[in-house]
Motif scaffolding. Structure first.
Motif, PDB file in Angstrom:
ATOM      1  N   GLU A   1      77.058  44.675  73.402  1.00  0.00           N
ATOM      2  CA  GLU A   1      76.632  44.332  74.997  1.00  0.00           C
ATOM      3  C   GLU A   1      77.672  45.246  75.841  1.00  0.00           C
ATOM      4  O   GLU A   1      79.123  44.929  75.200  1.00  0.00           O
ATOM      5  N   THR A   2      77.582  45.735  76.709  1.00  0.00           N
ATOM      6  CA  THR A   2      78.003  47.310  77.091  1.00  0.00           C
ATOM      7  C   THR A   2      78.848  46.647  79.091  1.00  0.00           C
ATOM      8  O   THR A   2      78.046  46.175  79.349  1.00  0.00           O
ATOM      9  N   PHE A   3      79.651  46.773  79.005  1.00  0.00           N
ATOM     10  CA  PHE A   3      80.232  47.186  80.798  1.00  0.00           C
ATOM     11  C   PHE A   3      80.390  48.480  81.036  1.00  0.00           C
ATOM     12  O   PHE A   3      81.690  49.012  80.525  1.00  0.00           O
ATOM     13  N   ASN A   4      79.691  49.356  81.342  1.00  0.00           N
ATOM     14  CA  ASN A   4      79.897  51.560  82.461  1.00  0.00           C
ATOM     15  C   ASN A   4      80.399  50.806  83.325  1.00  0.00           C
ATOM     16  O   ASN A   4      79.700  50.278  84.465  1.00  0.00           O
ATOM     17  N   THR A   5      82.151  51.425  83.137  1.00  0.00           N
ATOM     18  CA  THR A   5      81.980  51.214  84.721  1.00  0.00           C
ATOM     19  C   THR A   5      82.721  53.014  85.019  1.00  0.00           C
ATOM     20  O   THR A   5      82.878  53.630  83.994  1.00  0.00           O
ATOM     21  N   ASP A   6      82.439  53.593  85.713  1.00  0.00           N
ATOM     22  CA  ASP A   6      82.786  55.031  86.699  1.00  0.00           C
ATOM     23  C   ASP A   6      83.134  54.802  88.525  1.00  0.00           C
ATOM     24  O   ASP A   6      84.239  53.716  88.757  1.00  0.00           O
ATOM     25  N   ARG A   7      84.193  56.311  88.414  1.00  0.00           N
ATOM     26  CA  ARG A   7      84.823  55.245  89.390  1.00  0.00           C
ATOM     27  C   ARG A   7      84.048  54.839  90.563  1.00  0.00           C
ATOM     28  O   ARG A   7      84.741  54.639  91.776  1.00  0.00           O
ATOM     29  N   ALA A   8      82.912  55.304  90.641  1.00  0.00           N
ATOM     30  CA  ALA A   8      81.762  54.249  91.761  1.00  0.00           C
ATOM     31  C   ALA A   8      81.999  52.732  91.625  1.00  0.00           C
ATOM     32  O   ALA A   8      81.590  51.906  93.069  1.00  0.00           O
TER      33      ALA A   8
END
Length: 281
Positions: free
Chosen positions: A27-34
């Motif tokens: 299960e992935t939690f993808n985060t970037d600057r936004a």
């Protein structure tokens, strides 16, 4: 199911990890600057405590050499303090921490490949800020994998895509022939990372594809494999402003991977062929 938080998920390596991971296993939690500012300690801690990942992979970084020189505070905020904040979360929730680093932590003056045991001596703000990030990871969590690589390319702005674009526009390119490294695809790094996180082999790793070439030889091979005619002009590092700050000798020895027989990286020409085939597909 393993819960994996990928910070900087929209970068080359974050994108590659998402392309090859098995969604039935992770299960992935993808985060970037936004979505999340890794330089905001409270925001990072809150996200980590709510989602409680098993693994945190830090792909977020300011990698633009010139920008780092112009704005060192930004470089250290993202590359050092961002790594610190993610490490604090990793320690708090008991997660494994993967920190992506760079050959720029070395000075590039060596005459043999750098091993994990060689002293770092960064010559740029970028390299110094990435070394500071490594040190924070070591300080705040013991369950870590620090992965240094060089000449990484994948989806996004990089040397390979730049050479291909210039060739298609018919532009002449001045390429240093006195810079040496091991071109490494983001997908190969992603494969290594997904292998490592299932182990307890913590520590610092050098991970590049096998083989060494000059920037000029790399550009020649890119054009050859792509079937393009390009106007390459061999130059020197001090003649090409874009590469002025990069280590002249960026060759890393995958020493630890080799002596513990943990993982074998492919040769760089084969990885380039895979990348170009997928790029055109």
């Amino acid at each position: 199911m393993l819960k994996v938080w990928i910070a900087g998920a929209e970068g080359q390596i974050g994108t590659a990890i998402n392309e090859i991971l098995d969604p039935l296993e992770m299960e992935t939690f993808n985060t970037d600057r936004a979505e999340l500012d890794i330089t905001n300690t409270d925001e990072v801690l809150s996200f980590g405590e709510i989602n409680r990942p098993d693994v945190i992979i830090n792909c977020a970084a300011i990698t633009d050499i010139a920008l780092c020189e112009q704005n060192p505070e930004l470089a250290y905020r993202v590359n050092a303090l961002g790594a610190r904040n993610l490490s604090l979360v990793a320690r708090k929730v008991g997660a494994k921490m993967v920190q992506l680093s760079t050959d720029d932590v070395f000075d590039g003056h060596a005459e043999k490949p750098y091993s994990e045991f060689d002293d770092t001596n960064p010559q740029t703000v970028y390299g110094a800020s990435k070394r500071a990030g490594e040190n924070y990871v070591k300080e705040f969590t013991h369950k870590h994998f620090i992965i240094r690589s060089s000449w990484v390319y994948g989806k996004g702005n990089n040397f390979v895509n730049g050479v291909l674009a210039a060739a298609k526009r018919g532009e002449s390119m001045s390429i240093p022939q006195d810079q040496y490294g091991s071109p490494t695809s983001a997908k190969d790094l992603a494969r290594l990372i997904l292998h490592l996180i299932h182990t307890n082999e913590y520590g610092t790793y050098h991970a590049t594809c096998k083989g060494v070439c000059s920037r000029y030889e790399f550009a020649q091979e890119i054009l050859r494999q792509a079937g393009l005619q390009g106007q390459l002009c061999p130059g020197a590092t001090n003649e090409a402003d874009h590469y002025l700050a990069r280590p002249a000798y960026a060759v890393l020895d995958n020493f630890i991977l080799r002596i513990i027989d943990l993982y074998a990286m492919p040769v760089w020409q084969a990885s380039l062929a895979e990348y170009l085939e997928e790029r055109e597909g």
